[in-house]
Design an enzyme around this catalytic site. Structure first.
Site, PDB file in Angstrom:
ATOM      1  N   TRP A  31      53.786  48.369  40.129  1.00 15.01           N
ATOM      2  CA  TRP A  31      52.825  49.437  39.863  1.00 15.01           C
ATOM      3  C   TRP A  31      53.130  50.595  40.826  1.00 15.01           C
ATOM      4  O   TRP A  31      53.237  50.383  42.032  1.00 15.01           O
ATOM      5  CB  TRP A  31      51.407  48.893  40.090  1.00 15.01           C
ATOM      6  CG  TRP A  31      50.309  49.898  39.897  1.00 15.01           C
ATOM      7  CD1 TRP A  31      50.147  50.758  38.845  1.00 15.01           C
ATOM      8  CD2 TRP A  31      49.201  50.127  40.786  1.00 15.01           C
ATOM      9  NE1 TRP A  31      49.003  51.512  39.025  1.00 15.01           N
ATOM     10  CE2 TRP A  31      48.406  51.139  40.203  1.00 15.01           C
ATOM     11  CE3 TRP A  31      48.794  49.586  42.008  1.00 15.01           C
ATOM     12  CZ2 TRP A  31      47.240  51.618  40.797  1.00 15.01           C
ATOM     13  CZ3 TRP A  31      47.629  50.048  42.598  1.00 15.01           C
ATOM     14  CH2 TRP A  31      46.861  51.055  41.997  1.00 15.01           C
ATOM     15  N   ASP A  62      47.957  40.860  44.474  1.00 14.92           N
ATOM     16  CA  ASP A  62      47.195  41.919  43.814  1.00 14.92           C
ATOM     17  C   ASP A  62      46.721  41.337  42.487  1.00 14.92           C
ATOM     18  O   ASP A  62      47.527  41.043  41.599  1.00 14.92           O
ATOM     19  CB  ASP A  62      48.103  43.137  43.588  1.00 14.92           C
ATOM     20  CG  ASP A  62      47.364  44.295  42.916  1.00 14.92           C
ATOM     21  OD1 ASP A  62      46.178  44.122  42.580  1.00 14.92           O
ATOM     22  OD2 ASP A  62      47.981  45.360  42.718  1.00 14.92           O
ATOM     23  N   LYS A  84      39.494  46.348  34.806  1.00 14.25           N
ATOM     24  CA  LYS A  84      39.938  45.947  33.474  1.00 14.25           C
ATOM     25  C   LYS A  84      39.102  44.814  32.895  1.00 14.25           C
ATOM     26  O   LYS A  84      38.616  44.908  31.782  1.00 14.25           O
ATOM     27  CB  LYS A  84      41.419  45.530  33.521  1.00 14.25           C
ATOM     28  CG  LYS A  84      42.399  46.655  33.326  1.00 14.25           C
ATOM     29  CD  LYS A  84      42.446  47.679  34.427  1.00 14.25           C
ATOM     30  CE  LYS A  84      43.079  47.144  35.686  1.00 14.25           C
ATOM     31  NZ  LYS A  84      43.392  48.192  36.675  1.00 14.25           N
TER      32      LYS A  84
HETATM   33  N1  PLA Z   1      46.877  46.887  40.876  1.00 11.89           N
HETATM   34  C1  PLA Z   1      47.564  46.945  39.734  1.00 11.89           C
HETATM   35  C2  PLA Z   1      48.720  46.041  39.530  1.00 11.89           C
HETATM   36  C3  PLA Z   1      47.168  47.839  38.730  1.00 11.89           C
HETATM   37  O1  PLA Z   1      47.857  47.888  37.603  1.00 11.89           O
HETATM   38  C4  PLA Z   1      46.066  48.689  38.952  1.00 11.89           C
HETATM   39  C5  PLA Z   1      45.642  49.691  37.925  1.00 11.89           C
HETATM   40  C6  PLA Z   1      45.381  48.568  40.163  1.00 11.89           C
HETATM   41  C7  PLA Z   1      45.818  47.650  41.106  1.00 11.89           C
HETATM   42  C8  PLA Z   1      44.201  49.377  40.563  1.00 11.89           C
HETATM   43  O2  PLA Z   1      43.177  49.524  39.700  1.00 11.89           O
HETATM   44  P1  PLA Z   1      41.732  49.907  40.241  1.00 11.89           P
HETATM   45  O3  PLA Z   1      41.879  50.683  41.478  1.00 11.89           O
HETATM   46  O4  PLA Z   1      41.095  50.665  39.144  1.00 11.89           O
HETATM   47  O5  PLA Z   1      41.048  48.601  40.471  1.00 11.89           O
HETATM   48  N2  PLA Z   1      46.661  50.226  37.109  1.00 11.89           N
HETATM   49  C9  PLA Z   1      46.350  51.124  35.986  1.00 11.89           C
HETATM   50  C10 PLA Z   1      45.592  52.350  36.388  1.00 11.89           C
HETATM   51  C11 PLA Z   1      45.535  50.389  34.945  1.00 11.89           C
HETATM   52  C12 PLA Z   1      46.160  53.156  37.517  1.00 11.89           C
HETATM   53  O6  PLA Z   1      47.361  53.430  37.555  1.00 11.89           O
HETATM   54  O7  PLA Z   1      45.339  53.528  38.378  1.00 11.89           O
HETATM   55  C13 PLA Z   1      47.706  51.489  35.342  1.00 11.89           C
HETATM   56  O8  PLA Z   1      47.703  52.182  34.316  1.00 11.89           O
HETATM   57  O9  PLA Z   1      48.753  51.028  35.829  1.00 11.89           O
END
Ligand code: PLA
Length: 411
Positions: free
Chosen positions: A139, A220, A256
């Site tokens: 991510w 995570d 989510k």
């Molecule tokens: N960790 C991972 C692996 C994630 O994919 C995301 C969110 C988070 C943490 C953090 O989400 P939160 O802070 O809302 O709890 N990833 C998303 C959104 C869904 C983003 O980038 O913020 C994504 O599209 O990858």
């Protein structure tokens, strides 16, 4: 006297920041006026009608909260006690000895991101020599989080483009080669962006190496319940490490699985070797949180505590989560069927079915992803990731046409 605009700004040295690779996609999507447009960028669940979804059980919990007329006093720095209890039990299992023995330091924090950031600040303060290993790819925000916290990181091999699967040997070799006592960031389930998770046997081997090397596992968990539809199954990777008696970090998010994206509700859990250690760790996490944001917001915490704490609502949540996970599986299947039927080149698209969770990692490169957006109005991240949670059955054929065109006609 009218104020006069100053012609020399003190902000000359502030350059324009680039758009965020994920959230910037939503901004571009909003600006597109074409009716065909589709937002497969951010991982946010949509209904078959492509509308945002507030879970019924969340509305129910909110109504109950309104009836009770609870106040808006500050929470303690560590957050809502009922939430912290519920969130740790959901993660580790209510009967887990680490909970019974009081060996978990749990702090409610600002969703997954804020919890990761708090842990990163803790690492920077108490393990200044340590480095964090992150998967390649991961991510995108993981790198920002550790950079901003001034925690050095490096990557371990994870994705193998040749097999469109896990590079397990590479992963093990890189974790083995890292300096003893490194932090190893692992995605608890539904790896973002690849959708490829280790098998249970592979998890055991990963735990072996981490244990041997005295590394610190750092999970995570942003998709518990969303990968398989089962909360317990999706927590099995974390529980395996905990059963071995290891100390473990786990960041949790309810964005989510309960659809609480904007409530910023999550937690950081640190499993420690003894209750006395957990108390010390928790006191320092609180000390880090206080000057950053003082204390966390209450609304989302109450929703989670109410839903998890009430057997009827808990059951309803699990059902709605299964429905959401099920809808994603259905579009995954339909996308695969459409690609297989339409693509006459003989390319094997079955990797899509082997991926799990919200995303599919299509293998499209940046130029091909640009074509998806510029020509087809399909918004996605430039690493070729698409969010299936933003796809409907009705749009699968259109998406398949766009992918086939981009894959075969753009190099
Ligand atoms: N960790 C991972 C692996 C994630 O994919 C995301 C969110 C988070 C943490 C953090 O989400 P939160 O802070 O809302 O709890 N990833 C998303 C959104 C869904 C983003 O980038 O913020 C994504 O599209 O990858």
């Amino acid at each position: 006297m009218m104020a006069v605009a100053v012609d020399i700004s003190r902000f000359e040295g502030v350059p324009m920041a680039p758009p965020d690779p994920i959230l910037g996609v939503s901004e571009a999507f909003r600006a597109d006026k074409n009716d065909l447009k589709l937002n497969l960028g951010v991982g946010a669940y949509r209904t078959e009608e492509l509308q945002p979804y507030v879970l019924n059980v969340v509305k129910k919990a909110e109504n109950l909260m309104l009836e009770k007329g609870e106040n808006k006093e500050y929470l303690p720095i560590e957050g809502l006690a009922a939430f912290n209890k519920a969130t740790a039990e959901l993660l580790f299992g209510a009967d887990n000895p680490v909970i019974k023995q009081g060996r978990v330091a749990t702090l409610q924090s600002l969703s997954g991101t804020g919890s990761l950031r708090l842990a990163a600040a803790f690492i920077q303060r108490y393990f200044p020599e340590a480095k964090v290993l992150i998967s390649s790819p991961t991510w995108g925000n993981h790198k920002n989080i550790f950079n901003d916290a001034r925690v050095p990181w490096s990557e371990y091999r994870y994705y193998d483009p040749k097999t469109v699967g896990l590079d397990f040997e590479g992963m093990i070799a890189d974790i083995q080669a890292a300096p003893d006592g490194s932090f190893v960031l692992l995605h608890g389930c539904a790896h973002n962006p690849t959708g490829i998770d280790p098998t249970p046997e592979q998890w055991e081997k990963i735990a072996d190496v981490i244990q041997e090397k005295k590394h610190m596992p750092f999970f995570d968990v942003a998709y518990q319940g969303f990968a398989s539809g089962s909360l317990d199954e999706d927590a099995s990777s974390v529980r395996l490490f905990v059963e071995r008696g290891l100390e473990v970090f786990v960041a949790q998010s309810y964005s989510k699985n309960l659809g609480l994206y904007a409530e910023r509700i999550g937690a950081i859990n640190v499993v420690c070797s003894a209750p006395e250690v957990a108390n010390r760790v928790k006191s320092q996490l609180k000390r880090l949180a206080r000057p950053m944001y003082s204390n966390p917001p209450i609304h989302g915490a109450r929703i989670v505590a109410n839903v998890v704490g009430d057997p009827v609502m808990f059951g309803e949540w699990k059902q709605e989560m299964e429905e959401m996970a099920g809808r994603i599986k259905n579009v995954r299947q339909k996308l695969y069927d459409s690609l297989s039927a339409k693509d006459k080149s003989g390319k094997d698209w079955s990797f899509i079915l082997r991926q799990i969770g919200m995303f599919s990692y299509t293998g499209l490169n940046k130029t091909q992803s640009d074509n998806m957006t510029d020509k087809w109005h399909i918004y996605m991240t430039k690493d070729g990731r698409i969010s299936l949670a933003g796809l409907s059955l009705a749009k699968c054929e259109y998406l398949a046409d766009a992918i086939i065109d981009s894959f075969h006609n753009i190099s």
